[in-house]
Design a protein around this motif. Structure first.
Motif, PDB file in Angstrom:
ATOM      1  N   VAL A   1     -72.466  49.359 -27.806  1.00  0.00           N
ATOM      2  CA  VAL A   1     -72.065  49.925 -29.105  1.00  0.00           C
ATOM      3  C   VAL A   1     -70.689  49.365 -29.496  1.00  0.00           C
ATOM      4  O   VAL A   1     -69.741  49.414 -28.702  1.00  0.00           O
ATOM      5  CB  VAL A   1     -72.040  51.474 -29.047  1.00  0.00           C
ATOM      6  N   GLU A   2     -70.634  48.855 -30.713  1.00  0.00           N
ATOM      7  CA  GLU A   2     -69.406  48.198 -31.164  1.00  0.00           C
ATOM      8  C   GLU A   2     -68.277  49.204 -31.363  1.00  0.00           C
ATOM      9  O   GLU A   2     -68.474  50.256 -31.967  1.00  0.00           O
ATOM     10  CB  GLU A   2     -69.687  47.471 -32.479  1.00  0.00           C
ATOM     11  N   VAL A   3     -67.118  48.858 -30.848  1.00  0.00           N
ATOM     12  CA  VAL A   3     -65.940  49.729 -30.989  1.00  0.00           C
ATOM     13  C   VAL A   3     -65.367  49.519 -32.390  1.00  0.00           C
ATOM     14  O   VAL A   3     -65.273  48.378 -32.844  1.00  0.00           O
ATOM     15  CB  VAL A   3     -64.896  49.361 -29.905  1.00  0.00           C
TER      16      VAL A   3
ATOM     17  N   LYS B   1     -55.963  52.105 -38.735  1.00  0.00           N
ATOM     18  CA  LYS B   1     -57.401  52.398 -38.765  1.00  0.00           C
ATOM     19  C   LYS B   1     -57.708  53.843 -38.385  1.00  0.00           C
ATOM     20  O   LYS B   1     -58.601  54.463 -38.942  1.00  0.00           O
ATOM     21  CB  LYS B   1     -58.139  51.455 -37.791  1.00  0.00           C
ATOM     22  N   PHE B   2     -56.972  54.371 -37.406  1.00  0.00           N
ATOM     23  CA  PHE B   2     -57.360  55.679 -36.869  1.00  0.00           C
ATOM     24  C   PHE B   2     -56.346  56.790 -37.136  1.00  0.00           C
ATOM     25  O   PHE B   2     -56.626  57.943 -36.838  1.00  0.00           O
ATOM     26  CB  PHE B   2     -57.583  55.582 -35.349  1.00  0.00           C
ATOM     27  N   ALA B   3     -55.159  56.459 -37.643  1.00  0.00           N
ATOM     28  CA  ALA B   3     -54.146  57.503 -37.778  1.00  0.00           C
ATOM     29  C   ALA B   3     -53.617  57.649 -39.207  1.00  0.00           C
ATOM     30  O   ALA B   3     -52.528  58.195 -39.402  1.00  0.00           O
ATOM     31  CB  ALA B   3     -52.998  57.214 -36.820  1.00  0.00           C
TER      32      ALA B   3
ATOM     33  N   ASP C   1     -60.553  60.118 -37.138  1.00  0.00           N
ATOM     34  CA  ASP C   1     -60.946  59.307 -38.288  1.00  0.00           C
ATOM     35  C   ASP C   1     -62.467  59.191 -38.390  1.00  0.00           C
ATOM     36  O   ASP C   1     -63.188  59.335 -37.402  1.00  0.00           O
ATOM     37  CB  ASP C   1     -60.336  57.913 -38.157  1.00  0.00           C
TER      38      ASP C   1
ATOM     39  N   SER D   1     -56.854  48.644 -25.307  1.00  0.00           N
ATOM     40  CA  SER D   1     -56.279  48.483 -23.961  1.00  0.00           C
ATOM     41  C   SER D   1     -57.213  47.694 -23.056  1.00  0.00           C
ATOM     42  O   SER D   1     -56.748  46.912 -22.218  1.00  0.00           O
ATOM     43  CB  SER D   1     -55.958  49.845 -23.357  1.00  0.00           C
ATOM     44  N   GLU D   2     -58.540  47.904 -23.232  1.00  0.00           N
ATOM     45  CA  GLU D   2     -59.492  47.154 -22.399  1.00  0.00           C
ATOM     46  C   GLU D   2     -59.405  45.652 -22.718  1.00  0.00           C
ATOM     47  O   GLU D   2     -59.417  44.822 -21.812  1.00  0.00           O
ATOM     48  CB  GLU D   2     -60.922  47.648 -22.641  1.00  0.00           C
TER      49      GLU D   2
ATOM     50  N   ASP E   1     -54.589  49.732 -34.990  1.00  0.00           N
ATOM     51  CA  ASP E   1     -55.160  51.024 -34.579  1.00  0.00           C
ATOM     52  C   ASP E   1     -54.498  52.176 -35.335  1.00  0.00           C
ATOM     53  O   ASP E   1     -55.164  53.133 -35.741  1.00  0.00           O
ATOM     54  CB  ASP E   1     -54.986  51.233 -33.070  1.00  0.00           C
ATOM     55  N   LEU E   2     -53.195  52.059 -35.504  1.00  0.00           N
ATOM     56  CA  LEU E   2     -52.470  53.123 -36.232  1.00  0.00           C
ATOM     57  C   LEU E   2     -53.012  53.261 -37.653  1.00  0.00           C
ATOM     58  O   LEU E   2     -53.201  54.365 -38.158  1.00  0.00           O
ATOM     59  CB  LEU E   2     -50.975  52.794 -36.290  1.00  0.00           C
TER      60      LEU E   2
ATOM     61  N   SER F   1     -59.047  46.560 -40.649  1.00  0.00           N
ATOM     62  CA  SER F   1     -60.320  46.487 -39.910  1.00  0.00           C
ATOM     63  C   SER F   1     -60.828  45.055 -39.898  1.00  0.00           C
ATOM     64  O   SER F   1     -61.268  44.545 -38.857  1.00  0.00           O
ATOM     65  CB  SER F   1     -61.383  47.389 -40.564  1.00  0.00           C
TER      66      SER F   1
ATOM     67  N   ILE G   1     -49.690  62.843 -40.237  1.00  0.00           N
ATOM     68  CA  ILE G   1     -49.935  62.365 -38.874  1.00  0.00           C
ATOM     69  C   ILE G   1     -48.637  62.166 -38.092  1.00  0.00           C
ATOM     70  O   ILE G   1     -48.550  62.541 -36.924  1.00  0.00           O
ATOM     71  CB  ILE G   1     -50.741  61.044 -38.895  1.00  0.00           C
TER      72      ILE G   1
ATOM     73  N   GLU H   1     -60.400  54.630 -27.293  1.00  0.00           N
ATOM     74  CA  GLU H   1     -60.174  54.784 -25.854  1.00  0.00           C
ATOM     75  C   GLU H   1     -60.357  56.219 -25.385  1.00  0.00           C
ATOM     76  O   GLU H   1     -60.828  56.461 -24.276  1.00  0.00           O
ATOM     77  CB  GLU H   1     -58.746  54.363 -25.522  1.00  0.00           C
TER      78      GLU H   1
ATOM     79  N   LEU I   1     -65.497  42.762 -29.119  1.00  0.00           N
ATOM     80  CA  LEU I   1     -65.952  43.697 -30.163  1.00  0.00           C
ATOM     81  C   LEU I   1     -66.377  45.039 -29.572  1.00  0.00           C
ATOM     82  O   LEU I   1     -66.416  46.050 -30.263  1.00  0.00           O
ATOM     83  CB  LEU I   1     -67.120  43.089 -30.947  1.00  0.00           C
ATOM     84  N   GLU I   2     -66.743  45.042 -28.303  1.00  0.00           N
ATOM     85  CA  GLU I   2     -67.179  46.280 -27.650  1.00  0.00           C
ATOM     86  C   GLU I   2     -66.083  46.873 -26.766  1.00  0.00           C
ATOM     87  O   GLU I   2     -66.348  47.782 -25.978  1.00  0.00           O
ATOM     88  CB  GLU I   2     -68.429  46.028 -26.798  1.00  0.00           C
ATOM     89  N   LEU I   3     -64.884  46.347 -26.885  1.00  0.00           N
ATOM     90  CA  LEU I   3     -63.792  46.834 -26.033  1.00  0.00           C
ATOM     91  C   LEU I   3     -62.736  47.552 -26.865  1.00  0.00           C
ATOM     92  O   LEU I   3     -62.538  47.235 -28.040  1.00  0.00           O
ATOM     93  CB  LEU I   3     -63.125  45.662 -25.307  1.00  0.00           C
ATOM     94  N   THR I   4     -62.083  48.499 -26.222  1.00  0.00           N
ATOM     95  CA  THR I   4     -60.974  49.166 -26.899  1.00  0.00           C
ATOM     96  C   THR I   4     -59.753  48.252 -26.786  1.00  0.00           C
ATOM     97  O   THR I   4     -59.769  47.266 -26.051  1.00  0.00           O
ATOM     98  CB  THR I   4     -60.661  50.516 -26.233  1.00  0.00           C
TER      99      THR I   4
ATOM    100  N   ARG J   1     -64.073  56.806 -25.113  1.00  0.00           N
ATOM    101  CA  ARG J   1     -64.633  56.118 -23.945  1.00  0.00           C
ATOM    102  C   ARG J   1     -64.157  56.751 -22.645  1.00  0.00           C
ATOM    103  O   ARG J   1     -64.896  56.801 -21.662  1.00  0.00           O
ATOM    104  CB  ARG J   1     -64.245  54.638 -23.970  1.00  0.00           C
TER     105      ARG J   1
ATOM    106  N   TYR K   1     -56.029  64.464 -35.613  1.00  0.00           N
ATOM    107  CA  TYR K   1     -56.823  63.751 -36.621  1.00  0.00           C
ATOM    108  C   TYR K   1     -57.880  62.868 -35.948  1.00  0.00           C
ATOM    109  O   TYR K   1     -57.577  62.110 -35.022  1.00  0.00           O
ATOM    110  CB  TYR K   1     -55.898  62.894 -37.487  1.00  0.00           C
TER     111      TYR K   1
ATOM    112  N   TYR L   1     -53.698  61.565 -33.111  1.00  0.00           N
ATOM    113  CA  TYR L   1     -54.950  61.000 -33.631  1.00  0.00           C
ATOM    114  C   TYR L   1     -55.769  60.440 -32.469  1.00  0.00           C
ATOM    115  O   TYR L   1     -55.223  60.100 -31.416  1.00  0.00           O
ATOM    116  CB  TYR L   1     -54.655  59.896 -34.657  1.00  0.00           C
TER     117      TYR L   1
END
Lengths: 327, 317
Positions: free
Chosen positions: A324-326, B276-278, A226, B246-247, B273-274, B222, A3, A286, B241-244, A289, A224, A282
């Motif tokens: 929907v939960e993020v 969890k998603f990267a 996830d 940045s939001e 985030d890094l 997480s 990554i 956001e 919980l429903e926001l990203t 959305r 990537y 990745y």
């Protein structure tokens, strides 16, 4: 690919995004979201349906994009008397040698602006949408591959619906994004006025080549995504089909049909393209959305009950995103 | 010659007198002069005769064209001063509208010494059988009105008694329930912890689980972000919980109490985030730092107005 290495590579390879945005920004004041989504369409190899009242620089935007890319551009004004042959080309008889030869239509370009697509009858719309899907054209017994990048930007006018042929839902689904353009802000409009009244015509210079886009596309594929993000995308799409399962009881009976699997694919692709634009290797929630509304708004149909309550597909999507939960 | 003619004349004049029955007369009658289709027609033949005469009940069936014989009643004989009144009654009915003519009906009789029957005829009768007149302007109604069942007060009384009994039973059960509730009051005390207490407890639990030490780094990040997002929901009343990321940061900027934690929260959420998603694998020190940052975020934003847990007493019944 690792990554961090991908991140680095994307940071280098996506440098053209700023160049492109700056170049287009010379003539297009504001409308940043529209330009960004045009690039998403380019990177995601999808087509775009643009809806907005006349005069919002829809044509100028795609013209500028093609000029900045040094790519072939064609504008086709869709009218009720347009024929498929006017679009894809036809076979013409040559009296000199007694043979037929093929004259290619305007669709053989990199960028097509199908202006007011809903003014042409269904057979012309079908010819265009088939070319969009297959990325090839058959004239007579010969099949021609369309040159990449191939981006169709179709426009629709939300007013003056009389005498139009609205696109069927199955065909609208073929557009990766449906962008709704709103009026510019007061400051933006002031700049537009000054630029046009003072005849400050800006010439757009080509800053990237079509090959750069092709390279970027392969990088976008490598971005990537996830499992958590994949699950988030699925949650959003499935919530449009069975909102009750996601605690959205208030939406039951308001959605006549939800988003298709094509929506899932395009949402993932769009999110990857958004990540590329943001110089990331990745995808984060956001990105999903950010592009969600443009991917889903034309793929969800609301019922008459929803229309009676003045609920649009956009408000339904917004409600889903809020619930929907993020990850 | 004159004598012969006189004898013949006397014979001829005396002949009808010799043929008539002696001391017998027959009469027929109906009760009305006109009938509706289907009405009962009471037809009777009355014969007045000497007691010595024997009558044969008249056979009328073959003589009644257009009428049906519904019933033949038994003959009735009455004697009075040596004269007998015999009466033969029939119930007839007609099913077509017509003008009915009942011809003279022969009544046979003989005296004790006679070997052959003699016949006497009744008078003919004439009457009308007509259909029901229809009034086209009248409303459609039942041929027969619905039968009205007379109100039986005994059944009504039974119902009233049953309802009263049910009300009494329900009242008795309600009283019993209230009494039981008064004698054995059941309440449940719910201790509602303050948001910071929930968050600190959760962080402590997470620390004890030692997730990242077991290689469950993604799960650790997480879980830790979920604890903080839940804390933000309760503490700052925003749907974290429903926001990203940045939001959530953008909404936190609008909260005065959160200004102190904005930077640390940004770093905390972005690092998570890094991971969890990267597929980013952080150093152990980063994992430890994440926990420290989480404690910092909570401790720096404790709501001074909600330090103690709230005890809610709920009626458990």
């Amino acid at each position: 690919m690792d990554i961090s290495a991908l991140n680095e590579k994307i940071k280098q390879e996506s440098a053209f995004i700023d160049l492109l945005m700056n170049e287009i920004g010379k003539v297009i004041i504001g409308q940043k979201a529209m330009v960004e989504r045009l690039i998403v369409g380019l990177l995601g190899n999808g087509h775009i349906l643009l809806e907005g009242v006349p005069g919002l620089a829809k044509t100028l935007a795609i013209k500028s994009l093609s000029a900045a890319m040094k790519a072939k551009f064609q504008r086709i004004q869709f009218t009720p008397d347009l024929l498929p042959a006017d679009l894809i080309g036809t076979m013409i008889y040559n009296q000199k040698d007694g043979n037929f030869f093929i004259r290619k239509g305007p669709i053989f370009s990199n960028f097509i602006l199908a202006d007011e697509i809903n003014r042409a009858p269904a057979k012309v719309q079908s010819a265009l949408l088939e070319a969009m899907q297959e990325r090839q054209i058959t004239i007579g017994d010969q099949t021609f591959k369309l040159e990449e990048p191939f981006l169709v930007l179709a426009t629709q006018n939300p007013i003056e619906q009389e005498g139009t042929y609205p696109l069927p839902e199955a065909q609208v689904d073929r557009f990766m994004l449906k962008i709704k353009i709103s009026y510019p802000s007061r400051e933006e409009e002031l700049k537009i006025m000054r630029q046009n009244v003072n005849d400050l015509e800006k010439i757009i210079q080509p800053v990237i080549s079509p090959q750069d886009i092709m390279n970027a596309r392969s990088l976008v594929h490598d971005i990537y995504i996830d499992e958590k993000i994949e699950k988030y995308i699925l949650d959003i799409v499935f919530a449009t089909r069975s909102p009750k399962d996601y605690g959205l009881d208030n939406l039951t009976g308001l959605i006549s049909y939800g988003a298709s699997p094509r929506a899932t694919i395009n949402l993932a692709l769009g999110a990857k393209a958004m990540a590329f634009i943001k110089r990331r290797g990745y995808v984060i929630p956001e990105d999903v959305r950010g592009i969600c509304l443009d991917v889903l708004r034309h793929r969800i149909a609301v019922t008459y009950e929803a229309e009676a309550e003045e609920l649009s597909s956009e408000s339904v999507i917004q409600e889903i995103l809020n619930k929907v939960e993020v990850p | 010659m004159v004598r012969k003619i006189s004898v013949i004349l006397i014979f001829l004049l005396s002949l009808p007198v010799a043929c008539l029955p002696q001391n017998i007369s027959a009469k027929s009658s109906v009760d009305k002069s006109s009938y509706l289709v289907g009405d009962y027609i009471n037809y009777s033949i009355s014969v007045m005769h000497d007691k010595s005469l024997n009558l044969v009940p008249p056979a009328i069936k073959d003589s009644l064209a257009g009428l049906s014989v519904l019933k033949i009643e038994s003959p009735v004989n009455k004697d009075s001063n040596g004269v007998t009144f015999s009466s033969f009654n029939y119930i007839l009915s007609g099913y077509d509208s017509a003008e009915i003519n009942i011809p003279p009906i022969p009544v046979q009789y003989k005296s004790n010494g006679d070997t052959a029957f003699k016949t006497i005829l009744t008078n003919p009768l004439q009457f009308l059988v007509s259909t029901v007149k229809i009034n086209p302007s009248a409303q459609i109604k039942d041929v027969k009105a619905p039968i009205k069942i007379p109100l039986d007060w005994r059944i009504v009384a039974l119902w009233i008694l049953g309802i009263i009994a049910l009300i009494l039973i329900a009242y008795y059960l309600y009283r019993k329930y209230k009494l039981k509730k008064m004698l054995n009051p059941k309440t449940e005390k719910i201790i509602k912890l303050a948001p910071y207490q929930i968050a600190l407890n959760s962080l402590k639990d997470l620390e004890e689980k030692k997730l990242w030490q077991q290689g469950l780094i993604k799960e650790y990040h997480s879980a830790i972000t979920e604890i903080i997002r839940k804390y933000f929901e309760e503490r700052f009343n925003l749907p974290a919980l429903e926001l990203t990321t940045s939001e959530a940061l953008s909404l936190l900027k609008n909260k005065n109490d959160a200004a102190i934690i904005l930077d640390v929260t940004k770093e905390f959420l972005n690092n998570a985030d890094l991971v969890k998603f990267a597929k980013f694998v952080p150093l152990n020190s980063v994992n430890e730092e994440m926990l420290k940052q989480a404690y910092d975020i909570v401790n720096k934003t404790i709501d001074s107005g909600k330090l103690d847990p709230v005890i809610e007493v709920n009626d458990a019944q």
